[in-house]
Design a protein around this motif. Structure first.
Motif, PDB file in Angstrom:
ATOM      1  N   UNK A 125      -3.423  49.697 -51.661  1.00 25.97           N
ATOM      2  CA  UNK A 125      -3.640  49.063 -50.362  1.00 25.97           C
ATOM      3  C   UNK A 125      -3.171  49.997 -49.258  1.00 25.97           C
ATOM      4  N   UNK A 126      -2.024  50.617 -49.478  1.00 20.26           N
ATOM      5  CA  UNK A 126      -1.486  51.541 -48.481  1.00 20.26           C
ATOM      6  C   UNK A 126      -2.407  52.744 -48.325  1.00 20.26           C
ATOM      7  N   UNK A 129      -5.254  51.733 -46.262  1.00 22.78           N
ATOM      8  CA  UNK A 129      -4.795  51.570 -44.878  1.00 22.78           C
ATOM      9  C   UNK A 129      -4.641  52.920 -44.212  1.00 22.78           C
ATOM     10  N   UNK A 134      -4.024  52.874 -40.046  1.00 23.54           N
ATOM     11  CA  UNK A 134      -2.933  51.922 -39.828  1.00 23.54           C
ATOM     12  C   UNK A 134      -1.604  52.504 -40.290  1.00 23.54           C
ATOM     13  N   UNK A 237       7.484  50.343 -42.558  1.00 23.05           N
ATOM     14  CA  UNK A 237       6.094  50.545 -42.207  1.00 23.05           C
ATOM     15  C   UNK A 237       5.849  50.845 -40.746  1.00 23.05           C
ATOM     16  N   UNK A 302       4.980  42.161 -47.830  1.00 26.02           N
ATOM     17  CA  UNK A 302       4.753  40.931 -47.074  1.00 26.02           C
ATOM     18  C   UNK A 302       3.438  40.282 -47.476  1.00 26.02           C
ATOM     19  N   UNK A 303       2.445  41.119 -47.606  1.00 29.29           N
ATOM     20  CA  UNK A 303       1.126  40.588 -47.932  1.00 29.29           C
ATOM     21  C   UNK A 303       1.167  39.829 -49.245  1.00 29.29           C
TER      22      UNK A 303
ATOM     23  N   UNK B  69      10.141  34.249 -44.250  1.00 24.00           N
ATOM     24  CA  UNK B  69       8.908  34.552 -44.984  1.00 24.00           C
ATOM     25  C   UNK B  69       7.830  33.539 -44.640  1.00 24.00           C
ATOM     26  N   UNK B  72       6.389  34.077 -41.211  1.00 22.17           N
ATOM     27  CA  UNK B  72       5.512  35.239 -41.208  1.00 22.17           C
ATOM     28  C   UNK B  72       4.172  34.904 -41.854  1.00 22.17           C
ATOM     29  N   UNK B  73       4.233  34.113 -42.911  1.00 20.30           N
ATOM     30  CA  UNK B  73       3.009  33.780 -43.639  1.00 20.30           C
ATOM     31  C   UNK B  73       2.089  32.923 -42.790  1.00 20.30           C
ATOM     32  N   UNK B  79      -1.557  41.813 -42.251  1.00 19.22           N
ATOM     33  CA  UNK B  79      -0.930  43.050 -42.676  1.00 19.22           C
ATOM     34  C   UNK B  79      -1.887  43.812 -43.579  1.00 19.22           C
ATOM     35  N   UNK B  80      -2.043  45.054 -43.259  1.00 24.65           N
ATOM     36  CA  UNK B  80      -2.889  45.887 -44.104  1.00 24.65           C
ATOM     37  C   UNK B  80      -2.033  47.060 -44.562  1.00 24.65           C
ATOM     38  N   UNK B  81      -1.828  47.165 -45.846  1.00 20.62           N
ATOM     39  CA  UNK B  81      -1.062  48.288 -46.354  1.00 20.62           C
ATOM     40  C   UNK B  81       0.325  48.332 -45.770  1.00 20.62           C
ATOM     41  N   UNK B  82       0.685  49.436 -45.183  1.00 18.40           N
ATOM     42  CA  UNK B  82       2.041  49.579 -44.674  1.00 18.40           C
ATOM     43  C   UNK B  82       2.087  49.575 -43.161  1.00 18.40           C
ATOM     44  N   UNK B  83       1.083  49.030 -42.522  1.00 17.92           N
ATOM     45  CA  UNK B  83       1.120  48.971 -41.065  1.00 17.92           C
ATOM     46  C   UNK B  83       0.713  47.595 -40.593  1.00 17.92           C
TER      47      UNK B  83
END
Lengths: 358, 86
Positions: A125-126, A129, A134, A237, A302-303, B69, B72-73, B79-83
């Motif tokens: 996923x990273x 991104x 991102x 991040x 988080x995702x 949490x 946030x949810x 959220x995509x990846x690390x950004x």
């Protein structure tokens, strides 16, 4: 033994039958009852949610609570700190020391494989991104796939190198980092995010052996000052400013995932819930790093957590607060610990006076 | 109380162990020698003592983190990846 096809006597040795172990009736009854209750409990959606979602906060909370008591746990007859910590948090890996618990070890291996799978998914996923810009900057959209792949290979070599640190050493390092002491020791960890990028660039471009590059990079490195802000950016991040022209983007991305991969591999043994992705497991470790405060997560983590919260809502079939369900469930578990028969069982191994002293 | 029975009781009551871990350990108990029974039993008894001594702190910490949490949810941020995408 007669050969069924020829009716002649077969001279091959008889296969020895496994010794049948007869369990005392009381023990068999206790095991059977416990097994049935645990199995029934596991099927409840609240239990599943608790074990899959709350493990995050629980892991960090347990570490906070348990740290002052680790010295007392030295009384337990374990050989080294690694076994003690693993036993404290996840007993299944410990059981691999006995031939009679090979199945438990096999299960632990499967859980580890699953966790690595989740961490790998997060990394993909990273990676995606990074192409959308991102991850860090717009330039990262042009990340070199070949360099990325080389970074992944470098990570594997790095993990093999870092694996020479025992868990006792690693935990010692964390302790020292928390105190801001021993730069030489802390450097080995502090150098990971910052210097690793340069190391990879060097390795990829010149083929220098990882071990030599590691030793070279670990000399004279300022530790916590560099580590804290970089670590915060790396783990949380946030956007990172790459020195222009000094670090290859692919190498830097590879460096990130080396740090994550190593920490994940080490820290998953400290995680009571192996299903929680390795990226999320790093939270407990980060709490000990000076300058890194709070329980923010790498957003890929988080995702996953957000997805699980959503799944939890769907499993419960209502839009209620999943947090309340989890807390209620935990409350029930704490109450179980207080039941008289559990207290009596604990007293078999630990006198009441010793329990009260904690 | 018989030590192995006491051990099974503590395994079942453990909070740290997942359901899978508990089932694996329960099955393994008959094969444990005295040393293993005592080591594991002490371990679980210690876990129980530590958890009960710090119950309030643990529950409050978990509540705080779960609330964060959940909040946030429920946000609209993706959220995509690390950004974070704004």
């Amino acid at each position: 033994m007669k050969n069924p096809h020829t009716d002649a006597m077969d001279e091959s040795p008889e296969i020895p039958q496994k010794e049948q172990v007869v369990l005392p009736p009381e023990l068999e009854k206790a095991m059977s009852g416990a097994r049935d209750r645990v199995t029934a409990e596991a099927k409840r959606p609240e239990t599943d949610i608790l074990e899959r979602t709350a493990g995050l906060g629980f892991a960090a909370s347990m570490k906070e609570a348990i740290t002052p008591h680790t010295k007392k746990m030295g009384e337990v007859a374990f050989k080294d700190l690694k076994a003690m910590i693993m036993a404290t948090i996840s007993l299944v890996p410990l059981m691999s020391t006995g031939a009679s618990v090979a199945r438990a070890a096999e299960k632990a291996t499967r859980l580890e494989a699953k966790q690595l799978q989740l961490a790998t998914k997060a990394e993909k996923v990273a990676q995606k991104a990074s192409k959308s810009g991102v991850l860090v900057t717009k330039e990262i959209a042009a990340a070199d796939t070949a360099v990325w792949k080389a970074g992944v290979k470098a990570r594997e070599a790095f993990e093999a190198l870092v694996s020479k640190f025992s868990l006792a050493e690693l935990n010692q390092y964390k302790h020292l980092l928390a105190k801001g002491a021993d730069p030489r020791v802390a450097a080995r960890i502090a150098m990971l995010p910052v210097e690793r990028a340069a190391l990879f660039e060097k390795e990829i471009s010149t083929g220098v052996e990882m071990a030599k590059a590691f030793e070279h990079a670990s000399k004279g490195i300022d530790t916590t000052t560099k580590w804290a802000p970089f670590g915060e950016k790396l783990m949380f991040g946030k956007k990172m400013e790459i020195p222009a022209g000094k670090i290859k983007y692919g190498a830097r991305v590879g460096a990130e995932h080396v740090a994550e991969g190593w920490l994940h591999k080490t820290l998953h043994t400290l995680d009571p819930y192996p299903d929680v992705p390795g990226l999320v497991s790093m939270v407990g470790f980060l709490d000990l790093i000076p300058g890194v405060v709070g329980m923010e997560l790498v957003p890929a983590g988080w995702q996953m957590i957000a997805n699980k919260i959503q799944m939890g809502k769907e499993q419960l079939g209502m839009a209620s607060d999943v947090s309340k369900v989890i807390l209620n469930k935990l409350g029930v578990k704490f109450n179980k610990l207080k039941e008289p028969h559990v207290a009596r069982a604990a007293e078999v191994f630990m006198p009441q006076a010793a329990q009260a002293a904690i | 109380m018989n030590k192995k029975i006491a051990l099974v009781t503590l395994i079942e009551a453990s909070i740290l162990l997942s359901s899978d871990d508990k089932l694996a350990l329960i099955d393994a108990v008959p094969g444990f020698n005295e040393k293993q029974v005592m080591a594991l039993g002490k371990m679980l008894a210690e876990e129980r003592a530590v958890l009960l001594a710090n119950e309030e702190t643990i529950m409050q910490t978990i509540k705080t983190k779960l609330d964060a949490i959940s909040a946030e949810a429920q946000s609209d941020t993706v959220y995509i990846g690390t950004g974070k995408s704004s």
